[in-house]
Each structure stands twice: as structure tokens, then as C-alpha cells.
Write an enzyme that holds these catalytic residues in place. Sequence first.
Site, PDB file in Angstrom:
ATOM      1  CB  SER A  17      -0.934  -0.003   1.226  1.00 50.89           C
ATOM      2  OG  SER A  17      -1.892   1.015   1.118  1.00 50.89           O
ATOM      3  CG  ASN A  40       3.821   2.574  -7.673  1.00 49.40           C
ATOM      4  OD1 ASN A  40       2.837   3.287  -7.759  1.00 49.40           O
ATOM      5  ND2 ASN A  40       3.877   1.364  -8.196  1.00 49.40           N
ATOM      6  CB  CYS A  41       2.297   7.710  -8.752  1.00 48.84           C
ATOM      7  SG  CYS A  41       1.400   6.459  -9.707  1.00 48.84           S
ATOM      8  CB  THR A 100      -7.906 -15.406 -15.288  1.00 42.65           C
ATOM      9  OG1 THR A 100      -8.219 -16.511 -14.429  1.00 42.65           O
ATOM     10  CG2 THR A 100      -7.220 -14.310 -14.480  1.00 42.65           C
ATOM     11  N   PRO A 134     -12.491 -19.210 -13.703  1.00 42.99           N
ATOM     12  CG  PRO A 134     -14.449 -20.449 -13.537  1.00 42.99           C
ATOM     13  CD  PRO A 134     -13.137 -20.421 -14.242  1.00 42.99           C
ATOM     14  CB  ALA A 139      -5.544 -11.125 -13.370  1.00 41.77           C
ATOM     15  N   GLY A 148      -5.014  -4.751 -12.621  1.00 39.16           N
ATOM     16  CA  GLY A 148      -3.882  -3.832 -12.647  1.00 39.16           C
ATOM     17  C   GLY A 148      -3.000  -3.959 -13.866  1.00 39.16           C
ATOM     18  CE1 TYR A 203     -15.520  33.543 -16.868  1.00 41.36           C
ATOM     19  CE2 TYR A 203     -17.867  34.075 -16.896  1.00 41.36           C
ATOM     20  CZ  TYR A 203     -16.548  34.479 -17.001  1.00 41.36           C
ATOM     21  OH  TYR A 203     -16.236  35.790 -17.233  1.00 41.36           O
ATOM     22  CE  LYS A 208     -18.264  32.556 -27.255  1.00 46.45           C
ATOM     23  NZ  LYS A 208     -18.001  33.216 -28.574  1.00 46.45           N
TER      24      LYS A 208
END
Length: 558
Positions: free
Chosen positions: A44, A47-48, A274, A277, A281, A283, A427, A435
Site C-alpha cells: 500500500s 509508487n507514483c 481470468t 473463473p 487478475a 492492474g 466559470y 467559453k
Amino acid sequence: MPSRVQQKIVIVGGVAGGMSAATRARRLDETSFISVFEKGPYVSYANCGIPYALGKVIKDDDALILQTPAAFKDRFNIDVHVNTEVVGIDRENHTIDVRSVGTDETYQVPYDKLILSQGAEPFRPPIEGVDLPHVFTLQTIPDLKEVELFLSKHEVKHVAVIGGGFIGLEAVENLRHLGLEVSIIECAPHVVPPIDIDIAEPLHTELRHNQVLLHLNAKAQRIEIGRVVLADGYEVPADLVLLVAGVRARTSLAREAGLKIGKTGVTVNSGMQTSDPDIYAVGDMVETEHRVAGHPLVLALAGPANRQGRLAADHIYKRAVSYRGNVGVGICKVFDLTVAITGLSIRELRQMGQDPLWVTVHPPDHAGYYPGAHPITLKVAFERYTGRLLGAQAIGTTGVDKRIDVLSTAMQAGMTIFDLEHLELAYAPPYGSAKDPVNMAGFVGSNVLRGDTEIIHAEELNTEELEEAQLVDVRSPGEFSRGHVPFAVNVPVNHLRDSVTTLDKGRRIIVYCQVGYRGYLAYRILKQNGFDVVNLDGGYKAIVQGGFTALQTPSETK
């Protein structure tokens, strides 16, 4: 109320998709036995955020760790096993083979439902020297700590980053924050290969402005201590090398278990099941339907992984759910610029055999009269006859994220370029315009499909086209003197009606202004006076910003 059967839910992989599945399963059923097995020492974690921790924008590496095994046990009653690898699946007996990292002894764990969330592994190009001690990947917290340790123990001045995608650019910026001299080695003609080259060119300018050395169309042939040698013999100085040349889905465990594997990842259905059944999987390891491409692709992004993990748990507990596929939205900060894409680029669409239309607009991120407005370049692709949205790319200083999110949502909803005209978006002068840039793209694109204007793109202008057509620059004389398209004559749009008799109706006219709007006005004037005319999409800015140097004359004011 009938009692539920206690299920054994086993999850392989403890980051985005895996932990999302685990916690959702617990919220749906308090009685299930839920176990998570993670090969690495952390679960958890974000990693970003790793590139930003490397550059100390995120001061403490521990801030990336969102939860610990103990916290999952206390809050969710989930058993999380770190440093524990799943090495086999016995589908017939519904067990997995598990061993602690660093040992050979295995033991079996039974499951009723198994969820694989093993992610993707960094691609290690077949380069001589790729296993040298100063070569690293940057995907996990252990990767981050290895790089930090190397930097602390060695005198590093030069870093070579092999790969110019989003992760590579994030790493480059943060390495510059550390005061290091950085080079990018990218085999494609431009950084961020999924986008078009005209959108990438401003990134090249921004990188060079920040003293990053670019090696494009370049292939690393071998890595040595202190340098990377390119295929053309050029030597790039490198006391440290980062390999960020993309990722590949981790499919070996699924393959060995006999599960169906697609071209790039594990095959799943809309319930994330997958070919077995009882095995799911999610990610970065799976192929899911790309709604524009029309076929399954691996999408290595945290957002889809989290949603897929949640959906897999819902499906296990008989919720009526179905994964809707992806449009593939991504965004990246590159020093003072932000670049983003959703759907497919023009190049990718053409590679698929499509013949898309597209428009380019350069409106400000908020009302121009309110201080601090900055232009956004927004390029939107759509189907030639239906107007169905196919992709959008944006680059600018601020406001890019808002527009690309709106366009991604519109694509998920199956909207067309016509629908963008009618979107009601927030806006107020500090935040947008009456616009909005998204509306503007809709207005321009709809004008094209309705036949109210005909456009030409900078990439279509060649020497023969310039010599045969009449080029009319409808900007002011001052703008014209600062650079213009070769062979162009300057007729400001406010004087065009008085000058139509000076133009030849027997020759095609290409009109342009700075960003496209005055060119459109000129188009309407000339078209209604019987001229064969087209307007340059995105105006002269599209030429300059997009790197079309052959279409530019030097400034007369220099």
C-alpha cells in the site's frame, strides 16, 4: 437472514489493485478469511510519488507508505505477508505455493477465490552493461532507496536517463532539483512517444531551458562506468544510469498456471476473471479493452488498477458490476509545463488505419483579463463523419488537468465533438472563461464537420503548397514582422474586405493568424466572396511551437 459461507480470499500483490481488492472484500463481508502476499517489503505505497521523493519534493520517503501490515490487521482484519513470494498455483486443488524471500522452503495456502495483482516489471533493454552496479530502475521504494544510497556514497555529477516517457521526465526534473547534470536517451523522435511531435516540441524547449541534454532517435548500445555509448558512437557522461524505458506485465505465474495470456498481458473478462473463473487478475498485469483502439491493451496506471481491484471484489460477492474499459488518460509535470493525453494521438490513430480529423486551439486557462492567465494548447481528434471523440492532448502551464479530465469523461460517455459545444463548465474569471477551452475545441471542430470552415494543418504545408497557394497573414504588421510563413503577404483582417480585389480567385488561398480565430474570420469573409480558401489550424503558433522551422521566416525586428 441466511449466514454466508466463509470464503478464503487470497491476493497476490499488495500495492494498488491488490489492496483495493482486499479492503473492498472486507467491507462487503466481515466473515471471509482475507490474505495478501507481497514479494517486497512494503504494501500500500504510492509508487507514483517515487520520483518526487527522489528529488526531495516529498521530504520523507515514509510519506509514500500509506499503510502497514499491522494497520491492515487492526483496521480490516486482513493478514498481510510481506517479503513473501507466491511461486505456483495449483488450480485443481485451489492452493498456492508460497515461500519467504531468500528461502527455498515452500508451503501451501488454500483459496476459494484468488486475485492476482502482480503489476508490471521494468523493461531492461538488451544493452551491454545493463547489470553494472551504477544502473538502476525506479519503480519501487527499494529502488528509490538503492538510488539514494548510491548517491550518498558516490560522487555523482552526471546522470543518464534511458527512456523519455512520463516516469523518465519526472525523474529528470527531480534529478535536476538535486543539482545533477542530466541527459535523456530516447529511441523515438521525441519524448513521451504516445503524444504527437507538435505537442512534444514545447517539452523539448522546456527541458533544454532547464539544461537537460536531449538525445532523440538515439539507441544506447552499451553502458560503461562513467558513460553510456550510443549506437552512433557518441558518449553520454553517466556516473549513474536510470532505466525507465517502459514496463512489461508480470505474467509468468499466470502463464505457468495455464491461464490465458493475450499479446501483452493476462486476459480477463469484464468481471476481471481470468480463464479460470475462480482466479481474478487486475492492474498492470492485465489486458483490458481500450475503448478507442477497440482491442485489449495493458494500461499501467494506478487509477484503473485501484478500480479493477474494487470491481474484482464486487464480482466475487455477486455484485452486478462490469469493467467498462479504458480510454487511457495520463498527465505529467515537466518543470513549469504540464502535458496530458487521453485516448489516442493522431499518429497512433493513423497507425490503426483510421483517418481522423483534429483541431488545435490555444485559449487561456482562465479569463484573459484576469491576472495570471496562461495559454493552453489543446488538440482534439474526432471521427471524420460522426464526430466521435478519439483523443485529446494538452500542454500548458496551468489548467491542463481540468480540461483533459473533462475530455476523458466525455470520451468515456461516448460524446462527440458537437457535444463539447454544449458542455456547461464552471466559470469565474480566476478559473475559466465563458467559453472554456473545451467548448472552444467543440466550436472549432463542429465548424469543420458542418462545413463552416475548412482547415489545413502545419504538417500538410510543403514547399510546393507554399509556392502554388496564396498565403495571407491576417495579423497586424507588427506580428508579421516578428516572423511569418514564407511567401505570405500581410493583409490584417480588419482591412481584408477592402483588399479582396487584390487577391487572385484562380488560386487557392491559405489564411492564418496567430492562433486561428482571426484566420477563421478571414476564411468566412473570403469564402462568401467566392474564394477557394482554407484556414491554418492553430495558426502561426502551431508552426512555431510545433517545431516546423521550415515554415518560419526570421524575425525582421531582430
